[in-house]
Write an enzyme that holds these catalytic residues in place. Structure first.
Site, PDB file in Angstrom:
ATOM      1  N   GLY A  14       0.823  -1.210   0.000  1.00  0.00           N
ATOM      2  CA  GLY A  14       0.000   0.000   0.000  1.00  0.00           C
ATOM      3  C   GLY A  14       0.850   1.250   0.000  1.00  0.00           C
ATOM      4  O   GLY A  14       2.081   1.194   0.050  1.00  0.00           O
ATOM      5  N   TYR A 136     -14.888   2.179   9.341  1.00  0.00           N
ATOM      6  CA  TYR A 136     -13.430   2.221   9.341  1.00  0.00           C
ATOM      7  C   TYR A 136     -12.911   2.758  10.667  1.00  0.00           C
ATOM      8  O   TYR A 136     -11.975   2.215  11.260  1.00  0.00           O
ATOM      9  CB  TYR A 136     -12.955   3.097   8.184  1.00  0.00           C
TER      10      TYR A 136
END
Length: 311
Positions: A14, A136
């Site tokens: 990422g 999240y």
């Protein structure tokens, strides 16, 4: 083996993970950064076996399912369930596997929607969250609290949490379906330039303020923390200490891209919190400050965008 030992980095493919791997200090470690094909972090037993076999000296948990408002609103189950599973599996696997040092990367999404700015670490869980990314945020709060609880039960476990402000930079996602604000702006403005559009739309009135830090600066803070996790506060924001309006980001990016059109505003679109500015008091006491200006960071990100997209 690197001079500092073995580092198990999650999320190595990422944006944050790749910036950590690119940092010069990463060469001091023997880095293990398996991708999801090698190690599925939502598989508790697989994570536990990996940690037990490799016996890392330090774990940096940078993995996560991430995305902007659009992605969070469209996939709340995955943003909660996947991130909660990854956080629990990595943190508990590390603790039970005898790891003494762990850096957990959280998010300013953990702060209450109506929290006064600048956001101070002690404000977490004091009021309701921002609905557009609540799933999240809940997952990140769980992981953060888990590190804190482990610290209470085990004095020798240096399990600390860094809370980065919003990020952008090299290795970011530029696909509008998955991108955050800054890469989305760069893509939108580059498209407007190449297609000859004289108008670009901004969601909301553009007055909402955000603190976006260049991702390589976060990597610098993480690798500094890795040298001495014990010296780090248990919970610490990592940010700039100043912010810009959404309109400012568009205007600066337009200069960098070289687009000279005009902006229009769609007031029907969601904009999230009006401001998210981190307090950097603990960070400043720790002795670190981000080095990259907005103009420099956007220019480097745009060059990267042109390279990876072939635009």
């Amino acid at each position: 083996m690197g001079s500092r030992g073995t580092l198990f980095l999650t999320g190595g493919t990422g944006m944050v993970g790749r910036n950590i791997l690119a940092h010069p200090a990463a060469r001091d470690w023997t880095v293990l950064a398996p991708g999801s094909a090698e190690l599925e972090l939502t598989d508790r037993d697989a994570v536990a076996r990996f940690i037990e076999a490799e016996r890392p000296d330090l774990v940096i948990h940078a993995a996560g399912r991430v995305g902007g408002i659009h992605a969070n609103m469209a996939n709340p189950v995955a943003f909660l369930a996947d991130n909660a599973a990854m956080g629990q599996n990595v943190i508990m696997g590390a603790w039970r596997g005898g790891v003494r040092n762990l850096l957990n990367l959280a998010s300013t999404c953990m702060y209450p929607r109506e929290a006064p700015n600048p956001l101070r670490e002690e404000m977490i869980l004091t009021a309701p969250l921002e609905p557009t990314n609540e799933g999240y945020a809940l997952a990140k709060i769980m992981a953060t609290r888990l590190c804190e609880y482990i610290r209470r039960e085990d004095d020798g476990a240096q399990f600390k949490t860094l809370i980065p402000c919003n990020l952008y930079g090299l290795y970011d996602k530029f696909d509008p379906k998955h991108s955050h604000l800054v890469p989305a702006i760069i893509h939108k403005l580059h498209t407007a330039k190449t297609e000859g559009f004289d108008m670009v739309e901004i969601w909301g009135d553009g007055t909402a303020r955000r603190e976006f830090m260049f991702a390589s600066d976060l990597a610098d803070a993480v690798m500094r923390a890795a040298r001495d996790v014990a010296a780090l506060p248990d919970l610490m924001n990592v940010g700039l200490g100043h912010d810009h309006s959404i309109n400012d980001y568009y205007a600066t990016a337009a200069r960098v891209v070289g687009w000279t059109g005009a902006f229009t505003h769609d007031l029907s679109k969601p904009v999230g919190m009006k401001q998210k500015l981190c307090s950097t008091e603990r960070q400043e006491a720790w002795g670190w400050r981000a080095a990259t200006t907005l103009d420099e960071g956007l220019a480097r990100t745009y060059r990267h965008y042109l390279e990876v997209t072939g635009a």
